[in-house]
Design a protein around this motif. Structure first.
Motif, PDB file in Angstrom:
ATOM      1  N   ALA A 181       0.822  -1.213   0.000  1.00 53.70           N
ATOM      2  CA  ALA A 181       0.000   0.000   0.000  1.00 53.70           C
ATOM      3  C   ALA A 181       0.854   1.260   0.000  1.00 53.70           C
TER       4      ALA A 181
ATOM      5  N   THR B 143       1.488   2.304  -3.510  1.00 58.75           N
ATOM      6  CA  THR B 143       0.323   2.269  -4.381  1.00 58.75           C
ATOM      7  C   THR B 143      -0.074   3.700  -4.736  1.00 58.75           C
TER       8      THR B 143
ATOM      9  N   MET C 223      -2.238   7.096  -5.564  1.00 61.43           N
ATOM     10  CA  MET C 223      -3.502   7.633  -5.062  1.00 61.43           C
ATOM     11  C   MET C 223      -3.675   9.064  -5.540  1.00 61.43           C
TER      12      MET C 223
ATOM     13  N   ARG D 167       3.034   6.691  -1.255  1.00 67.54           N
ATOM     14  CA  ARG D 167       2.363   7.315  -0.105  1.00 67.54           C
ATOM     15  C   ARG D 167       3.333   7.665   1.014  1.00 67.54           C
TER      16      ARG D 167
ATOM     17  N   GLY E 194      -4.633   2.750   4.301  1.00 66.94           N
ATOM     18  CA  GLY E 194      -4.479   3.454   3.030  1.00 66.94           C
ATOM     19  C   GLY E 194      -3.931   4.851   3.180  1.00 66.94           C
TER      20      GLY E 194
END
Length: 363
Positions: A4, A7, A9, A19, A313
């Motif tokens: 995550a 990942t 976004m 992130r 997230g």
């Protein structure tokens, strides 16, 4: 690495490719007139990555907003031009950069701003200031003065956009002016800016309204620290206070770029963190539906960054570890060893301990 933390976004108008964010770090490398320097341009350039978020050090919205020597400003053309060198370098690497807007309120010294410091109420910080002198007693802002400062935040946001920033983060944490209104320990007002959570959060909400009106919600963000304790901050009901303002922002400005919370375990004055902290950001995460930055303590437990990102997230904010590892993103991505930071060079005015930490080299 397919986790995550790496990942993509959406954040405001931008697509982040990972992130990991650089969070605000006061470093006192600006000029004596609060103009960003070539040192700062190099520092942010070193830490910029394609599709990565950088949030600058706290930056004064006016001279009277605090004016620590060698901290930067965003209230005149020379400062705007200085910051433009920073944003140009970051954008050349595909990075995204937000400017943190700052007013320190009662933490200021009259010698620096030319008048008595201001706050929510006439309550001084306990202890001594940066010079080892007793903290000065502030005076409570009048309502017209509060309205004027709201407009100063608005103008500072416009100046930031002129300087090339992708957005601004309103500093409402760590015992500075807006945080002084939020916390019951520093706010004993009896007017529309004191008492209830609705009233104590009013100033911060008005600043958000004004900045959103000036530059758009997608370029606007805000930072909170419900449990920082720094500069005598304490609130009688932190879940109620920050739950109220988070819900108010979700209801009125759900398309803000992000909200940024400091973890309750964090202590930026110590070289460790509280592993047994019972308080949690989870209630605020549940309220806020947009991008959420969680910062604090990850320097001492990088595995927690992976775990929290996987669970929530969230964007994970790093401070001290980003100081000593300009290539932190790639070190975390590849599991490379990390440089240790030197606290002795955090607040000097030199290149040493600022732009001379080594990048990782494979054998």
């Amino acid at each position: 690495m397919n986790t995550a933390l790496f990942t993509p976004m959406r954040l405001g108008h931008h697509e982040l490719k990972h992130r990991i964010a650089l969070v605000p770090l006061t470093r006192f490398r600006a000029s004596e007139t609060a103009v960003p320097t070539d040192l700062q341009a190099e520092y942010y350039d070193q830490r910029a990555t394609d599709g990565g978020l950088l949030i600058t050090e706290a930056t004064f919205i006016t001279h009277k907003a605090g004016s620590y020597p060698r901290a930067p400003g965003i209230y005149n053309q020379e400062q705007i031009n200085g910051w433009k060198k920073v944003t140009d370098k970051v954008h050349a690497k595909g990075g995204v950069i937000f400017l943190q807007l700052w007013h320190i309120g009662r933490a200021a010294m009259a010698a620096n701003i030319g008048e008595q410091p201001v706050s929510a109420s006439d309550i001084a910080i306990k202890g001594v200031n940066l010079l080892g002198l007793p903290q000065e007693k502030p005076r409570a802002l009048t309502i017209p003065e509060i309205k004027e400062i709201v407009q100063q935040y608005r103008q500072a946001a416009l100046n930031a956009v002129e300087a090339g920033f992708d957005g601004v983060e309103i500093h409402s944490a760590n015992g500075y002016l807006l945080d002084q209104f939020l916390n019951t320990s520093s706010n004993n007002r009896t007017d529309i800016y004191g008492g209830s959570a609705e009233n104590r959060t009013r100033f911060a909400r008005e600043v958000v309204d004004a900045v959103v009106d000036a530059i758009g919600a997608e370029r606007t963000a805000i930072r909170f620290s419900p449990w920082s304790g720094f500069q005598d901050m304490e609130d009688a009901k932190p879940y109620e206070t920050w739950g109220y303002i988070t819900q108010a922002l979700q209801d009125k400005h759900s398309n803000l770029a992000y909200v940024h919370f400091i973890e309750p375990r964090a202590d930026f004055q110590a070289d460790s963190y509280d592993e047994k902290q019972a308080d949690t950001l989870d209630p605020f995460r549940k309220i806020w539906k947009g991008p959420f930055i969680s910062a604090g303590g990850y320097t001492y437990n990088t595995q927690a960054a992976f775990d929290v990102a996987e669970k929530t997230g969230n964007i994970i904010g790093f401070g001290r570890l980003f100081i000593s590892n300009p290539d932190l993103v790639e070190r975390l991505r590849n599991g490379w060893p990390l440089n240790k930071y030197d606290r002795n060079t955090f607040y000097t005015n030199e290149a040493s301990g600022y732009i001379d930490y080594p990048f990782y080299k494979k054998d």
